[in-house]
Scaffold this motif. Structure first.
Motif, mmCIF file in Angstrom:
data_model
loop_
_atom_site.group_PDB
_atom_site.id
_atom_site.type_symbol
_atom_site.label_atom_id
_atom_site.label_comp_id
_atom_site.label_asym_id
_atom_site.label_seq_id
_atom_site.Cartn_x
_atom_site.Cartn_y
_atom_site.Cartn_z
ATOM 1 N N VAL A 335 28.419 48.087 54.620
ATOM 2 C CA VAL A 335 29.046 49.099 53.900
ATOM 3 C C VAL A 335 30.575 48.692 53.207
ATOM 4 N N PHE A 336 30.694 48.711 52.150
ATOM 5 C CA PHE A 336 31.871 48.142 51.305
ATOM 6 C C PHE A 336 32.819 49.430 51.080
ATOM 7 N N PRO A 337 34.259 48.924 51.247
ATOM 8 C CA PRO A 337 35.159 49.881 51.259
ATOM 9 C C PRO A 337 35.634 50.242 49.656
ATOM 10 N N ASP A 338 36.557 50.923 49.458
ATOM 11 C CA ASP A 338 36.937 51.077 47.802
ATOM 12 C C ASP A 338 36.814 49.965 47.103
ATOM 13 N N ARG A 339 36.249 50.340 45.717
ATOM 14 C CA ARG A 339 36.140 49.256 44.824
ATOM 15 C C ARG A 339 37.234 48.337 44.542
ATOM 16 N N LYS A 340 38.652 48.891 44.650
ATOM 17 C CA LYS A 340 39.845 48.126 44.434
ATOM 18 C C LYS A 340 40.184 47.296 45.321
ATOM 19 N N ALA A 341 39.526 47.456 46.672
ATOM 20 C CA ALA A 341 39.635 46.630 47.848
ATOM 21 C C ALA A 341 38.786 45.205 47.609
ATOM 22 N N ILE A 342 37.860 45.142 46.884
ATOM 23 C CA ILE A 342 36.994 43.951 46.829
ATOM 24 C C ILE A 342 37.755 43.266 45.696
ATOM 25 N N THR A 343 38.450 42.304 46.042
ATOM 26 C CA THR A 343 39.342 41.381 45.094
ATOM 27 C C THR A 343 38.849 40.031 45.326
ATOM 28 N N MET A 344 39.250 39.297 44.338
ATOM 29 C CA MET A 344 38.931 37.795 44.580
ATOM 30 C C MET A 344 39.327 37.020 45.665
ATOM 31 N N THR A 345 40.311 37.565 46.338
ATOM 32 C CA THR A 345 40.850 36.860 47.532
ATOM 33 C C THR A 345 39.994 37.025 48.884
ATOM 34 N N VAL A 346 39.366 38.092 48.837
ATOM 35 C CA VAL A 346 38.416 38.335 50.035
ATOM 36 C C VAL A 346 37.668 37.149 50.425
ATOM 37 N N PRO A 347 37.250 36.933 51.650
ATOM 38 C CA PRO A 347 36.871 35.573 51.911
ATOM 39 C C PRO A 347 35.450 35.292 51.375
ATOM 40 N N PHE A 348 34.455 36.340 51.317
ATOM 41 C CA PHE A 348 33.285 36.070 50.614
ATOM 42 C C PHE A 348 33.363 35.682 49.181
#
Length: 570
Positions: A335-348
């Motif tokens: 399950v993903f968090p808020d859209r704005k939390a999925i940035t280009m710096t997250v590990p995956f």
């Protein structure tokens, strides 16, 4: 909701079976065959009309060329779409994507390289993206970018008018006759001494063009392929003019999920070049890696297209959507968090982009970065300052990671993006020679979703509902790229918003504030979102709500929101 993988397996397999179509072949024996042909659907609510100058694009010779493309490749397209459905069934039932052992020889062979850039593609440090309507096209051509991604896909709502008039825009520009006069009387012309190299993006394999009908050799009728229509019309009318201008017919290939889909494009390129008497290898393609499946086959995709390939692009928004879609019903771990939390710096996401740069450079291909969604607002200096700061950080990271160029969605962002790439590239056109041997990416790194962290908040849920409805309303009116809350939204970002709502509902997600996300709360947010917006004559909010209910609230998850909406409304 709570639809388990096993509940949808039978339905998905049935869909897969219905999607299969054999490659049309001449019949034998007592069966009579007919010449394959492609024709315009009768004018009407869902038909095409030959208005204004449409006949200059939909000429008999052009339709004959499209019919030949469909005759040879429509069957393979259907087979590959069926393979996609089976892949989704496998993923829903617990099979993760992997680096394929049967193609390890391609990855392990260090000797092969791709064709590389064609004329005018050597320097791609800043590319501007946008639809092909006349005003937006002129702005892009005057922008000072190195490349214009002329987008017939996610930034274009595929109305009949947009499809044909987008082709007319490109046709006219390449003959020195592109102009536009606004309803207010303002005139637009291409004035730049040096215009960007055009790289045209056709629609993905999953989309059809319902205003054109293909009749195969057995007499069966089917909607034309949006991919073949967009590619075929542009190539047929413009390939020789492009070559004469010192550049060439170049394409961005979207939504690929396998190297077999790349091979299909390569076969099409070979056929099309032969059909028009153009030397083999003239076409150049840049593939968007925007599905989790394609991320595991980057070497293989480059290999299949190696005679026509210029590079890969990190299509970040569709990539995020692909992961949500693929693992949406696999439990709370995904399950993903808020859209704005999925940035280009997250590990995956870091793993994905670093692997892309490494893969491209070891094969002599360009690695092109993605589009930051932030856009400036000329009437609000504070918004502009935040956008420029965000774009600066994004492009500095890409240039530092080894990308050879990047995307922007607004002309005012070009100087900011160019400055970051100039600082790294200097006078060099690219940094393909930077091999990134320091990168090591395992399958587990690409699938490391839990490391994102973050929360699902009530504000995040509200934003997703509001953004999706406003974008859908715009799309239904024929506007495929929309500025919403100072972000550039297109079909890909809307897909993230609606797929997250579906996933949160399916997993009985509770927000950080302690509120359970359920159908009642989403319906309330839908009503609140529309009530807060000004209504106007001709708005499509009622239809947008209907589409949103179908793609976000129903137990069955449509693979793309645009497919059903196109069939019903465009």
């Amino acid at each position: 909701m709570n639809t388990t993988p096993s509940m949808t397996l039978e339905r998905q397999r049935a869909d897969a079976a219905s999607a299969r179509r054999p490659e049309p072949k001449p019949a034998t024996g007592s069966f009579q065959t007919v010449e394959p042909r492609l024709e315009i659907a009768p004018a009407g609510a869902t038909g095409g009309e030959l208005v204004d100058r449409y006949g200059e694009i939909l000429t008999p010779a052009a339709l004959e060329f499209l019919a030949a493309l469909h005759d040879r490749f429509a069957g393979t397209r259907h087979e590959l779409l069926a393979e996609r459905l089976q892949t989704r069934v496998d993923a829903a039932n617990g099979r993760d994507p992997r680096f394929m052992p049967e193609t390890a020889w391609i990855r392990d062979d260090a000797s092969w390289r791709v064709a590389g850039p064609g004329p005018g593609l050597e320097d791609r440090r800043v590319e501007i993206t946008g639809p092909t309507d006349r005003k937006m096209a002129i702005n892009a051509l005057n922008s000072g970018a190195k490349v214009w991604l002329a987008d017939q896909e996610d930034a274009t709502s595929p109305t009949w008018a947009n499809v044909v008039e987008g082709q007319l825009t490109l046709f006219d520009f390449l003959r020195g006759d592109l102009g536009y006069t606004s309803p207010e009387g303002k005139q637009y012309r291409v004035t730049a001494e040096e215009t960007p190299t055009i790289v045209m993006r056709p629609r993905g394999w999953h989309l059809v063009e319902k205003h054109l009908t293909f009749h195969d050799r057995a007499g069966r009728a089917m909607h034309a392929s949006g991919s073949l229509v967009d590619f075929g019309l542009y190539f047929f009318h413009n390939a020789k003019a492009l070559i004469g201008s010192g550049r060439g017919p170049y394409f961005y290939l979207p939504k690929l999920e396998s190297h077999r889909e790349a091979k299909l494009w390569n076969d099409i390129f070979v056929f099309a070049q032969d059909a028009l008497g153009i030397p083999q290898g003239t076409i150049r393609a840049t593939v968007l890696i925007e599905t989790i499946q394609a991320a595991f086959q980057m070497d293989e995709i480059l290999y299949e297209l190696r005679e026509h390939c210029a590079g890969l692009n990190a299509g970040r928004w569709d990539y995020i959507f692909s992961i949500v879609k693929t693992f949406r019903s696999r439990g709370r771990r995904w399950v993903f968090p808020d859209r704005k939390a999925i940035t280009m710096t997250v590990p995956f996401m870091r793993a994905y982009t670093e692997l892309l740069v490494q893969t491209c450079h070891k094969r002599g291909a360009h690695a092109i970065g993605g589009m930051s969604a932030f856009i400036p607002n000329r009437r609000d200096p504070e918004v502009t300052e935040r956008a420029l700061a965000a774009v600066t950080a994004d492009k500095r990271r890409e240039a530092g990671d080894g990308f050879d160029g990047t995307w922007v969605a607004h002309p005012d962002l070009i100087p900011t993006a160019r400055a970051e790439f100039d600082a790294v590239l200097g006078d060099r056109p690219n940094q393909v020679d930077r091999l990134r041997d320091d990168v090591e990416v395992a399958a587990s790194d690409l699938l490391d979703i839990p490391s994102i962290g973050g929360e699902v908040t009530e504000a995040g849920v509200r934003d997703n509902v509001s953004i999706a409805i406003r974008y859908l309303e715009s799309w239904l009116r024929g506007v495929g790229a929309a500025a919403i809350d100072n972000l550039m939204e297109d079909a890909a970002t809307a897909e993230i918003s609606r797929s997250q709502i579906w996933q949160w509902l399916d997993n009985n997600t509770v927000t950080a504030e302690g509120t359970r996300i359920d159908q009642t709360s989403i319906v309330r947010l839908m009503a609140e979102a529309v009530a807060a917006l000004p209504r106007f004559e001709g708005d499509r909010f009622d239809d947008a709500i209907s589409v949103f209910r179908t793609v976000a609230l129903e137990p069955e998850f449509p693979t793309f929101l645009t497919v059903g909406a196109y069939a019903r409304f465009l």
